[in-house]
Motif scaffolding. Structure first.
Motif: not given
Ligand code: GLU
Length: 321
Positions: A41-49
């Motif tokens: 989930a953290g990876g997904a957040i960073c990907r979008l940021v």
């Protein structure tokens, strides 16, 4: 394309690149074990940021950590800007209760948005004769690593049941990524994990050997859910994992995304915006995020005040009055 035009475009791109680099701000998100849901989930957040980095200059990175309690403590000390934490841990950290009594309230803790539900999940070896939490008495149980949310929740459950760790024949404190192997090697009878579903860790534990998900539903648990605002009863659907075809009843918390009042409004605004503007994509990045809904993400599971950067975005997007 004519050559001088191409060179011109490349030159502009390079200049843009170097300007953005000069202003780049790094942010780190504390997550959990790599086979949990926090880490992807953290990876997904960073990907979008990171996709919009050229516009806002924020570079987002993810760290695998010991879990919720570790994350809020690391945010408090300024080591991390963001973290994922269980809603009960957010509550206790902000209020200085439970395991935060000694360190005191972290008044600077700020909620950003909430994420997926996390049932308190108990998995037992199929040959251990365990079908409910009560059957764990006298068994070898992995109670979770210190710093993890499941360990904190387990402590609360034991207290509510009137048990201590001495009610188990053997206790281990393995981190989530090591639990499945310990279970399947017959070093433990059961493991606990407060985690979203489906998760890699539970998939591993139920496919590498014969194991079952266990009900955590008795009077003490029902009382706990009634007494505490951040707990609710939860169901893990039958058929989600091999070996468990019936629905499993337990209780659970919500995962929340948190930060602190020392992280700037602009950064939290940009991170919130990156997720909410691409919520469909965010949901598609992990199956446990599939049911997220913007309204619930704004309104549920938070006990610390909302970070002003998140609030600014929510107002702008009409998600808050
Ligand atoms: N709920 C767990 C914790 O707070 C982490 C779950 C996960 O990594 O998905 O430590």
């Amino acid at each position: 394309m004519n050559k001088s035009l191409a060179t011109g475009i490349m030159g502009a791109a390079l200049m843009l690149g170097s300007t953005a680099l000069a202003q780049e701000t790094f942010i780190s998100i504390g997550t959990g074990g790599v086979t949990g849901v926090y880490y992807p989930a953290g990876g997904a957040i960073c990907r979008l940021v990171n996709r919009d980095r050229a516009e806002h200059g924020i570079r987002c990175g993810v760290e695998s950590t010991g879990g919720s309690v570790f994350n809020v403590n690391a945010i408090r000390s300024g080591e991390l800007e963001f973290g994922v934490a269980q809603s009960d841990i957010q509550y206790h950290s902000f209020n200085g209760s439970q395991q935060f009594e000694e360190t005191g309230a972290f008044e600077g803790l700020r909620a950003v948005f909430s994420l997926h539900p996390e049932p308190f999940t108990v998995v037992a070896r199929a040959d251990a004769g365990i079908t409910s939490f009560e059957d764990l008495r006298g068994k070898r149980v992995n109670i979770g690593n210190p710093g993890s949310g499941q360990r904190a929740t387990m402590d609360v459950v034991l207290e509510a049941m009137g048990w201590t760790v001495d009610d188990f024949s053997q206790v281990s404190e393995l981190p989530p990524a090591e639990q499945a192997l310990a279970l399947c090697d017959n070093n433990i009878d059961a493991m606990v994990y407060t985690v979203g579903h489906p998760s890699g860790a539970i998939q591993e534990a139920t496919t590498a050997c014969d194991s079952v998900l266990v009900n955590v539903d008795n009077d003490a648990i029902r009382q706990l859910v009634e007494d505490r605002p951040y707990y609710r009863m939860a169901t893990i659907p039958g058929g989600m994992y091999r070996g468990t075809s019936e629905d499993v009843t337990t209780f659970g918390v919500g995962a929340t995304f948190v930060s602190s009042d020392s992280v700037s409004e602009e950064i939290v605004y940009q991170v919130t915006k990156a997720i909410f503007e691409s919520l469909d994509q965010f949901r598609a990045l992990h199956p446990a995020l599939g049911n997220l809904n913007a309204e619930e993400m704004v309104n549920d599971g938070n006990s610390a005040p909302l970070h002003p950067g998140a609030e600014r975005y929510f107002r702008e997007a009409g998600l808050m009055e």
